[in-house]
Design a protein around this motif. Structure first.
Motif, mmCIF file in Angstrom:
data_model
loop_
_atom_site.group_PDB
_atom_site.id
_atom_site.type_symbol
_atom_site.label_atom_id
_atom_site.label_comp_id
_atom_site.label_asym_id
_atom_site.label_seq_id
_atom_site.Cartn_x
_atom_site.Cartn_y
_atom_site.Cartn_z
ATOM 1 N N ALA A 228 31.158 139.885 31.889
ATOM 2 C CA ALA A 228 31.324 141.124 31.120
ATOM 3 C C ALA A 228 31.595 142.318 32.028
ATOM 4 O O ALA A 228 31.764 143.437 31.546
ATOM 5 C CB ALA A 228 30.093 141.372 30.265
ATOM 6 N N ARG B 134 27.212 135.209 32.423
ATOM 7 C CA ARG B 134 27.743 135.926 31.255
ATOM 8 C C ARG B 134 27.810 137.434 31.518
ATOM 9 O O ARG B 134 28.794 138.091 31.174
ATOM 10 C CB ARG B 134 26.796 135.645 30.092
ATOM 11 C CG ARG B 134 27.443 135.676 28.768
ATOM 12 C CD ARG B 134 26.636 134.856 27.817
ATOM 13 N NE ARG B 134 25.529 135.625 27.277
ATOM 14 C CZ ARG B 134 24.613 135.113 26.456
ATOM 15 N NH1 ARG B 134 24.679 133.836 26.106
ATOM 16 N NH2 ARG B 134 23.653 135.861 25.986
ATOM 17 N N THR C 25 31.529 139.873 22.579
ATOM 18 C CA THR C 25 32.146 140.267 23.848
ATOM 19 C C THR C 25 31.807 141.729 24.099
ATOM 20 O O THR C 25 31.886 142.551 23.196
ATOM 21 C CB THR C 25 33.678 140.107 23.744
ATOM 22 O OG1 THR C 25 33.926 138.763 23.360
ATOM 23 C CG2 THR C 25 34.353 140.392 25.062
#
Ligand code: MLT
Length: 202
Positions: free
Chosen positions: A171, A167, A137
């Motif tokens: 983020a 993705r 992460t």
């Protein structure tokens, strides 16, 4: 002594972010310099040569087959590249660069974003795919990222680059994903899109 063979072109116009140019498989540090000059005239250009050789062709990380990556090597090489960026910034007095990567160069740029987010101010990913199946992460809040895909790219499945875009967005990155009527190779439309995006976003 910097840890990648590279080409460096100092800025001639102040205030433009430096570009980190990352070539595709079989390219070298000279390949993308004309592209960098066209995309951001007068910006500093930092262009390393990938250290991995595949049948004599430089790349930025090892792969087991086309589109099947050696993820341990991806991680190691992304770390080496992040170190090089830090060293080169200190040596040349550079601000945080925007990566401009093509194909394998776009894939290592994506890996650097996911593993070493502080290394880059943003990125232009030309014909990128997902470099890591399960990255950690990461916080990419506010980082501008342009992804340009080819609708007829025989190497990159649309779902794969779609997953990468999702993705990076998750983020926190400010992602623009464009798909051109093109194959794996770059077109004038890539240049126009990327130039326009750089002018607006940086
Ligand atoms: C890669 O190996 O990074 C991708 O298959 C793109 C390429 O370099 O052809």
């Amino acid at each position: 002594e910097l840890t990648f063979l590279h080409r460096y072109e100092p800025a001639t116009t102040p205030g433009r972010p430096p570009l980190l140019l990352l070539h595709g498989t079989g390219g070298d540090e000279n390949d993308l310099v004309p592209l960098g000059e066209a995309l951001s005239p007068g910006a500093a250009l930092l262009s390393p040569r990938g250290k991995v050789l595949e049948r004599g062709m430089p790349r930025f990380f090892r792969r087991l087959a086309e589109g099947v990556f050696d993820e341990e090597d991806v991680r190691r090489r992304a770390g080496e590249l992040a170190t090089f960026i830090r060293e080169a910034r200190a040596a040349y007095g550079l601000a945080q660069p925007i990566a401009v990567g093509f194909s394998n160069g776009a894939n290592i740029a994506a890996a650097v974003l996911e593993l070493h987010p502080d290394a880059l101010a943003g990125a232009v990913l030309l014909r990128a795919m997902t470099p890591l199946a399960a990255p950690p992460t990461v916080d990419l809040a506010g980082k501008p990222i342009l992804i340009v895909s080819g609708a007829a790219d025989p190497i990159i499945p649309a779902a794969d680059v779609g997953a990468l875009a999702a993705r990076l967005r998750k983020a926190g990155a400010d992602v623009q994903h464009e798909t051109l009527p093109a194959g794996h190779g770059l077109t004038q439309s890539d240049l126009a899109l990327a130039k326009n995006w750089l002018e607006r976003r940086t």
